[in-house]
Design a protein around this motif. Structure first.
Motif, mmCIF file in Angstrom:
data_model
loop_
_atom_site.group_PDB
_atom_site.id
_atom_site.type_symbol
_atom_site.label_atom_id
_atom_site.label_comp_id
_atom_site.label_asym_id
_atom_site.label_seq_id
_atom_site.Cartn_x
_atom_site.Cartn_y
_atom_site.Cartn_z
ATOM 1 N N HIS A 99 46.192 -33.801 4.249
ATOM 2 C CA HIS A 99 45.617 -33.082 5.389
ATOM 3 C C HIS A 99 44.544 -32.134 4.859
ATOM 4 O O HIS A 99 44.670 -31.586 3.755
ATOM 5 C CB HIS A 99 46.737 -32.303 6.094
ATOM 6 C CG HIS A 99 46.340 -31.733 7.403
ATOM 7 N ND1 HIS A 99 45.683 -30.527 7.509
ATOM 8 C CD2 HIS A 99 46.507 -32.200 8.658
ATOM 9 C CE1 HIS A 99 45.465 -30.269 8.787
ATOM 10 N NE2 HIS A 99 45.953 -31.270 9.503
ATOM 11 N N GLU A 100 43.499 -31.919 5.627
ATOM 12 C CA GLU A 100 42.378 -31.083 5.164
ATOM 13 C C GLU A 100 42.799 -29.657 4.817
ATOM 14 O O GLU A 100 42.192 -29.028 3.958
ATOM 15 C CB GLU A 100 41.256 -31.069 6.189
ATOM 16 C CG GLU A 100 41.639 -30.472 7.518
ATOM 17 C CD GLU A 100 40.549 -30.599 8.561
ATOM 18 O OE1 GLU A 100 40.477 -29.699 9.416
ATOM 19 O OE2 GLU A 100 39.788 -31.565 8.518
ATOM 20 N N ASP A 101 43.871 -29.149 5.443
ATOM 21 C CA ASP A 101 44.356 -27.807 5.121
ATOM 22 C C ASP A 101 45.050 -27.752 3.763
ATOM 23 O O ASP A 101 45.272 -26.677 3.224
ATOM 24 C CB ASP A 101 45.334 -27.307 6.183
ATOM 25 C CG ASP A 101 44.655 -27.025 7.513
ATOM 26 O OD1 ASP A 101 43.413 -26.900 7.525
ATOM 27 O OD2 ASP A 101 45.358 -26.933 8.531
ATOM 28 N N LEU A 102 45.408 -28.922 3.229
ATOM 29 C CA LEU A 102 46.132 -28.974 1.960
ATOM 30 C C LEU A 102 45.286 -29.499 0.803
ATOM 31 O O LEU A 102 45.828 -29.880 -0.230
ATOM 32 C CB LEU A 102 47.388 -29.848 2.106
ATOM 33 C CG LEU A 102 48.442 -29.348 3.071
ATOM 34 C CD1 LEU A 102 49.585 -30.340 3.164
ATOM 35 C CD2 LEU A 102 48.956 -27.985 2.654
ATOM 36 N N ASN A 103 43.978 -29.515 0.970
ATOM 37 C CA ASN A 103 43.113 -29.950 -0.136
ATOM 38 C C ASN A 103 43.339 -29.069 -1.349
ATOM 39 O O ASN A 103 43.414 -27.853 -1.243
ATOM 40 C CB ASN A 103 41.632 -29.898 0.267
ATOM 41 C CG ASN A 103 41.244 -31.070 1.131
ATOM 42 O OD1 ASN A 103 41.885 -32.111 1.083
ATOM 43 N ND2 ASN A 103 40.211 -30.900 1.922
ATOM 44 N N GLY A 104 43.497 -29.694 -2.506
ATOM 45 C CA GLY A 104 43.739 -28.951 -3.730
ATOM 46 C C GLY A 104 45.208 -28.711 -4.015
ATOM 47 O O GLY A 104 45.564 -28.087 -5.004
ATOM 48 N N PHE A 105 46.077 -29.226 -3.169
ATOM 49 C CA PHE A 105 47.513 -29.036 -3.344
ATOM 50 C C PHE A 105 48.030 -29.969 -4.432
ATOM 51 O O PHE A 105 47.822 -31.173 -4.391
ATOM 52 C CB PHE A 105 48.240 -29.319 -2.030
ATOM 53 C CG PHE A 105 49.733 -29.206 -2.118
ATOM 54 C CD1 PHE A 105 50.330 -27.990 -2.379
ATOM 55 C CD2 PHE A 105 50.537 -30.316 -1.942
ATOM 56 C CE1 PHE A 105 51.714 -27.876 -2.444
ATOM 57 C CE2 PHE A 105 51.913 -30.215 -2.002
ATOM 58 C CZ PHE A 105 52.497 -28.997 -2.264
ATOM 59 N N LYS A 106 48.669 -29.405 -5.424
ATOM 60 C CA LYS A 106 49.251 -30.172 -6.528
ATOM 61 C C LYS A 106 50.671 -29.690 -6.768
ATOM 62 O O LYS A 106 50.956 -28.505 -6.687
ATOM 63 C CB LYS A 106 48.452 -29.967 -7.821
ATOM 64 C CG LYS A 106 46.994 -30.345 -7.734
ATOM 65 C CD LYS A 106 46.811 -31.811 -7.889
ATOM 66 C CE LYS A 106 45.322 -32.091 -7.959
ATOM 67 N NZ LYS A 106 44.933 -33.355 -7.512
ATOM 68 N N MET A 107 51.553 -30.622 -7.069
ATOM 69 C CA MET A 107 52.931 -30.288 -7.437
ATOM 70 C C MET A 107 53.249 -30.980 -8.747
ATOM 71 O O MET A 107 52.883 -32.133 -8.943
ATOM 72 C CB MET A 107 53.927 -30.734 -6.378
ATOM 73 C CG MET A 107 53.868 -29.922 -5.126
ATOM 74 S SD MET A 107 55.264 -30.189 -4.061
ATOM 75 C CE MET A 107 56.457 -29.144 -4.854
ATOM 76 N N ASP A 108 53.921 -30.270 -9.632
ATOM 77 C CA ASP A 108 54.328 -30.820 -10.914
ATOM 78 C C ASP A 108 55.782 -30.467 -11.170
ATOM 79 O O ASP A 108 56.275 -29.429 -10.734
ATOM 80 C CB ASP A 108 53.473 -30.246 -12.047
ATOM 81 C CG ASP A 108 52.020 -30.662 -11.941
ATOM 82 O OD1 ASP A 108 51.760 -31.857 -11.716
ATOM 83 O OD2 ASP A 108 51.153 -29.781 -12.092
ATOM 84 N N ILE A 109 56.463 -31.331 -11.901
ATOM 85 C CA ILE A 109 57.835 -31.070 -12.324
ATOM 86 C C ILE A 109 57.837 -31.081 -13.842
ATOM 87 O O ILE A 109 57.453 -32.068 -14.466
ATOM 88 C CB ILE A 109 58.807 -32.126 -11.770
ATOM 89 C CG1 ILE A 109 58.726 -32.157 -10.245
ATOM 90 C CG2 ILE A 109 60.221 -31.852 -12.252
ATOM 91 C CD1 ILE A 109 59.522 -33.250 -9.596
#
Length: 67
Positions: free
Chosen positions: A14-24
């Motif tokens: 979604h455009e509001d979540l651009n740049g969202f990254k998750m790592d474990i």
């Protein structure tokens, strides 16, 4: 046959979540590029809570807020 994704390819978000990254990490800890508050704000705005949709007391509260 399944398609394999390239690891360098960014997922569609979604455009509001651009740049969202998750790592474990190796300890199983989840790290994110967004704060939990920002993620919760997005979910509250865009996702309907199925458990709460049939409650009459919440529907009247929403109507009051819109007025």
């Amino acid at each position: 046959m399944t398609k394999k994704k390239k690891k360098n390819e960014d997922p569609k978000v979604h455009e509001d979540l651009n740049g969202f990254k998750m790592d474990i990490n190796s300890f199983g800890e989840i790290s994110s590029s967004f704060s939990i508050d920002k993620i919760n704000e997005f979910l509250n705005k865009n996702v309907e809570d199925k458990k709460l949709k049939d409650r009459d007391d919440l529907k009247s509260d929403e109507k009051e807020k819109k007025s």
